[in-house]
Enzyme design. Sequence first.
Site, PDB file in Angstrom:
ATOM      1  N   HIS A 226      27.968  38.168 -34.513  1.00  0.00           N
ATOM      2  CA  HIS A 226      27.802  38.124 -36.201  1.00  0.00           C
ATOM      3  C   HIS A 226      28.362  39.354 -36.718  1.00  0.00           C
ATOM      4  O   HIS A 226      29.272  39.480 -37.689  1.00  0.00           O
ATOM      5  CB  HIS A 226      26.467  37.966 -36.677  1.00  0.00           C
ATOM      6  CG  HIS A 226      26.377  37.378 -38.157  1.00  0.00           C
ATOM      7  ND1 HIS A 226      25.129  36.936 -38.389  1.00  0.00           N
ATOM      8  CD2 HIS A 226      27.332  37.590 -39.187  1.00  0.00           C
ATOM      9  CE1 HIS A 226      25.544  36.526 -39.940  1.00  0.00           C
ATOM     10  NE2 HIS A 226      26.587  37.056 -40.133  1.00  0.00           N
TER      11      HIS A 226
ATOM     12  N   TYR B  90      20.066  33.319 -41.366  1.00  0.00           N
ATOM     13  CA  TYR B  90      20.264  32.584 -42.748  1.00  0.00           C
ATOM     14  C   TYR B  90      19.071  31.960 -42.988  1.00  0.00           C
ATOM     15  O   TYR B  90      18.476  31.093 -42.295  1.00  0.00           O
ATOM     16  CB  TYR B  90      21.596  31.641 -42.918  1.00  0.00           C
ATOM     17  CG  TYR B  90      22.734  32.200 -42.592  1.00  0.00           C
ATOM     18  CD1 TYR B  90      23.193  33.619 -43.167  1.00  0.00           C
ATOM     19  CD2 TYR B  90      23.814  31.467 -42.698  1.00  0.00           C
ATOM     20  CE1 TYR B  90      24.495  33.879 -42.794  1.00  0.00           C
ATOM     21  CE2 TYR B  90      25.213  31.887 -42.388  1.00  0.00           C
ATOM     22  CZ  TYR B  90      25.525  33.021 -42.600  1.00  0.00           C
ATOM     23  OH  TYR B  90      26.726  33.716 -42.462  1.00  0.00           O
TER      24      TYR B  90
END
Length: 325
Positions: free
Chosen positions: A130, A52
Amino acid sequence: MLYRTIGNRREVSALCLGAMNFGSTTDPETAFAILDRFVEAGGTFIDTSNNYNQWHGRGGESEELLGRWMKSRGNRDELVIATKVGAKSTRPGSPDDEHWEGLSATAIESAVKGSLDRLGVDRIDLYYAHIDDRRTPLEETVATFGRLAAEGVVDLIGCSNTTSWRLDRARQLAANQGVAQYSVVQQHHTYLWPNPPALQGIERLGSPHYTHAGLEHLDYLTEHPEMALVAYSPLLSGSYAHLNRPFPASRGYAHPTAYTRFETLRHLSQSLNATPNQLVLSWLLHHPQPLIPLFGASTLPQLEEALTATTLALTPDHLNQLNNA
């Protein structure tokens, strides 16, 4: 604030604050204000990732901002910080479906060092795989996460964007290896159900990439109450709040059944003097399986709206209306 227990030992706030845009599209001053208010309201669970926000930068900006904020507030021990590995692009500034770091032992061991440094911590409370990486033997991924847990580098481990059968296989492999098992699964989940094609996943890392929590995930949680589901993007990027904004077709919500279900949600929220967003979050909090909504906020009013959902009591009749719409 309500609280839940994950991993059979860590208490977290029943709402998880997503920090994906902090330090990038959400400026540091606003992000600090949101984080401060979340903690003031009793929030303890914060979610980020090492990639991110690579869509607007190099990736890692969110972790860096959280690290600066925790250092300035001196509150690290009061929080449960979750971050992730596996979906960071190996071509910074130009993420695509061909160049992901994946979940090999080398990738995980390198990524965890970077996350620890950016967050300014010596332990990650919850570390996720993830996205499912089928290029790497699952035994290797499981063993690497287990080693990090045994060494105290991470506390709890989890996975995200994977099928229930791959989740179960990973847990079985961990049990066979005598290492820590995944205790949290993070999937996209909301009040509306996506259409069947959306549940088939998209191609990534050379294999189907599943993002939704399907009925099998929820059934798995029923049989394994020690597991928790963290439901990301429960508010569909603001679609519930804007009647003129269509539900995202790319995620499978632009279909007649979804709009019919939304009408029930909208009418009930009006009768309860609540917003559709608050009702969605409250419905998730009333779920029979252990479920924690993961929401994002880019303004303080958005945060306040979400926090109010924890005090919205739903009767069995309300839940029946919503569940059977």
